[in-house]
Every structure is written in C-alpha cells, then in structure tokens.
Design an enzyme around this catalytic site. Sequence first.
Site, PDB file in Angstrom:
ATOM      1  N   GLU A 156      32.401  31.487  77.607  1.00 18.16           N
ATOM      2  CA  GLU A 156      32.764  32.902  78.144  1.00 18.16           C
ATOM      3  C   GLU A 156      31.689  33.582  78.934  1.00 18.16           C
ATOM      4  O   GLU A 156      31.371  34.762  78.628  1.00 18.16           O
ATOM      5  CB  GLU A 156      33.255  33.928  77.049  1.00 18.16           C
ATOM      6  N   GLU A 349      39.206  29.042  71.257  1.00 19.24           N
ATOM      7  CA  GLU A 349      38.914  29.990  70.593  1.00 19.24           C
ATOM      8  C   GLU A 349      40.376  30.984  70.321  1.00 19.24           C
ATOM      9  O   GLU A 349      40.902  31.081  71.232  1.00 19.24           O
ATOM     10  CB  GLU A 349      38.016  30.996  70.800  1.00 19.24           C
TER      11      GLU A 349
HETATM   12  C1  FCB Z   1      34.784  35.652  71.497  1.00 21.32           C
HETATM   13  C2  FCB Z   1      33.338  35.216  71.455  1.00 21.32           C
HETATM   14  C3  FCB Z   1      33.115  34.616  70.097  1.00 21.32           C
HETATM   15  C4  FCB Z   1      33.524  35.529  69.033  1.00 21.32           C
HETATM   16  C5  FCB Z   1      34.999  36.241  69.369  1.00 21.32           C
HETATM   17  C6  FCB Z   1      35.419  37.134  68.421  1.00 21.32           C
HETATM   18  O1  FCB Z   1      34.727  36.583  72.735  1.00 21.32           O
HETATM   19  O2  FCB Z   1      33.010  34.141  72.019  1.00 21.32           O
HETATM   20  O3  FCB Z   1      31.539  34.448  69.929  1.00 21.32           O
HETATM   21  O4  FCB Z   1      32.762  36.946  69.074  1.00 21.32           O
HETATM   22  O5  FCB Z   1      35.266  36.579  70.459  1.00 21.32           O
END
Ligand code: FCB
Length: 434
Positions: A156, A349
């Site tokens: 990210e 994620e």
């Molecule tokens: C994302 C991050 C991860 C975690 C989630 C909830 O932005 O990559 O580390 O904090 O959010």
Amino acid sequence: MATNPVPRFPAGFLWGVSTSAHQIEGAADEREPSVWDAFTARPGRVRDGSTAAVACDHYHRHREDVALLAELGVDAYRFSVSWPRMRSKGGPDFYDRLVDDVCAAGVRPVPTLFHWDLPLGLDWLQRDTAERFAEYVSNVAARLGDRVATWITLNEPAEHTLLGHALGVHAPGRRLLFDALPAAHHQLLAHGLAVRALRAAGATDIGIANSHTPAWPASPDRADMEAAGFYDVLLNRLFADPLLLGRYPEGLGELMPGDVRADLRVIAEPVDWYGVNYYAPTRVGAPQETETGAGGVTVPAGLPFSLRPVEGHPVTDFGWPVVPAGLTELLTTLRDRYGDRLPPVVITENGCSYEGIDDQDRIAYLDGHVRALHEAIAAGVDVRGYFVWSLLDNFEWAEGYTRRFGLVHVDFATLRRTPKASYAWYRELILAQR
Ligand code: FCB
C-alpha cells in the site's frame, strides 16, 4: 450468518492469510529502530498510547503461529520481512527459520518486502532510499530465494504516502499534503528496482499489494463528481497507472522529481500478478471549509475533496462500511480500465475489525466478500487468490490495540492465542474448496 456454501472457485485458487512484521513481531529491542518506533514514541500519536515493542511477540512465538496456520489449512501465508530487522543480528536467521517452518507446514511463504517499517534515518522523500531498498531486496532474495517463490515488493504505497507523508496520521508523521508526492514516486521507483533485483535472483512470481477503493461521489452534482474523480486518481490510479501503463495520470507526472520518463521504464517492469487490498468504498464530496472525515480518516479543509460517510450499510468497529459489492465493482473497474495490461489479480488483504471471539459479524463480512469475489471471477476478472487480513489481532498502527482484525484472538496481557469462530469458518471454507 449465511449458510449456503460458498460457490466453487477455480482449481488452484490460493487461500491465504496476511500479517506484517511491525504489527505482530514485537522484540523491538532485538532489531534496529524503524520510523514507526520513533512515531509511536511521540505522545498522542497512537490512540491507546501503545507501541509495537511487544505486539504479539511473534518473534519469540512464531512456532505457535505457524501451527495455527497449519491447522487453518491455508495454502499461503503473507507476512512481511522487516528491513530494520534484516540489518540486525539474528534477523536473517529469524526469517530463515520462519520460512523453513512455514514450508514444513505445507504452506507457501509469501513475503512482503516493505510494509511501512522503514529503518529510522531513511526517508522516502529521498531518491536514494529506492536504491537502498533494492540492495536490501537482493540480500533478502539471496537469503530466502531458495525456498521463497512468491514475492510482494511493497504494501500500500498509496496509504503510506497519504497517511504517513501527506496527512501525518501514520509514521513518519509528515503533513506535506501534495508535497508528499515525491514519496510516492520514490516508492514506485523502489518497486521497479526491487522487481529487477528479484528477477536477477531468479524470481518468477512477483507482485505488489496496492490498496483500492471505489470512490463514490456524494451526489450527482458536478462538484461532487469532480471531487470523486480526483480522489479516484489519487487512490486508484497514482500507483496503478505507472505500474501497468508506464505513465502517470494526467497532470501528476509534472509534480514528480527526477527524470520521470527514465524512471517510468523501471517502474513499469512487468509483474506476474497484481495484489489488491480492499476493505470498503469511500464516499467523496466537493471541498468543504472545515475538516471532514469518514471511516477513521480525517482530511483537512483546503484539499480538492472531502470525505463523507457511506450511508445505508452496516459498519465495522472501525466505522468502515461493509460493502461486499464494492469488491466486485472495483475488480471489474480495474479490468475495464487496464484490459490486458492487468495481470492476474490476487486479493492480498480483506478483513474487518470486530470485538469478540464468537465473531459472527466477521464471518458475515468475509462470507459476503468471498461471494463478491466469486462474482468478479464469473464476470471474467482473472483472480487467483484471496488473503484474509489478518491471522492474529495485532498492533493496528495509529489505532494501537483498539482494533481487532484477527481470525485468532490475542490477549495482549498474556499473549495467549484463541482461535475465533471465524477461524473455524475459514478452515471449513478452505476444506470445502478442496
Ligand atoms: C491495511 C494495512 C494493514 C492493516 C489493514 C487493516 O491498510 O496494509 O497493515 O493495517 O489495513
């Protein structure tokens, strides 16, 4: 809780879970400091005043955590290698053992090479950091490349730029607004140089984990539409366009430092797959005269957009709206936008913060998103894997330990791990897909 079985995913689809070093490892005194250690030491920066000095103490308990992975039955484990730890005595040995144990459990290790914990003293505003990153990546590849096939360069960079360098709510805590853009360019350059370093080490399965969010206009009014369009460029295209098309969105290339044209050739080094982190859509409106916020992020007045709450959907404990269809929307949008320039996608994620061990609300969230993902595949998007964020409750950055994203509950006083209902649910889902 939905009781219909989740539809079948394509053969070979990868089911996984994700974590990151700073959020779980602890053992901060056994590695060099990172920008996050310096940031959390500043009063008022973390909601509960906590630090990640101990976190889940995964550094000393990784065997127990790998056993949890094995029992969960995932195909793959996404974790991150801490750059400061790699520079410390014992660090390289730790990742050696971790990778050995993950492999021995029959799970594919998927390391992320940068998940926000920059060694203290380095700075993404400096171009040189990109070159230093490539050297570090070569070292990691030399150490782990005999057992690691799949790599993620950065996590990210959009959030790291926005939250860490533009708004100052994450480390390193800068509030540069649009002057933060060089940090974006240097992370992109670091990505491209890392791809080259990994290729030189023989890697054939390289991706990046980029955050994406559908940017929904607050209303059909022109000012809201324009603001949402601009937000879409910043969050969804600033990183994807250079990576996939070899150019910056209109107007942004001019704001970047250095010989951008030469850099873009490095940045656009082909990747083997494209990682998407998705949590929720964002509702965006025309600029306001006061600060605005939604879902835990506040933006100051003076930006060309404002944030508005998404209405009509349940929210997680973090206040993030639960909108599974947003995942289908963003994947079909990516496919339509980039066509055959978009490599196969992996959801690197997806998850939610809720309290409790009988976490039916997490099951409902994950179930909805897995189905939404299946719809994207049915609509022709080539998606190869899905990683839940996260294996363990952990140090959630500026929110400290107040947000619990884990499939496994962690008691931060005793460090005891307790699998939640969602852990059993995910295990069953994976078994049923075999
Ligand atoms: C994302 C991050 C991860 C975690 C989630 C909830 O932005 O990559 O580390 O904090 O959010």
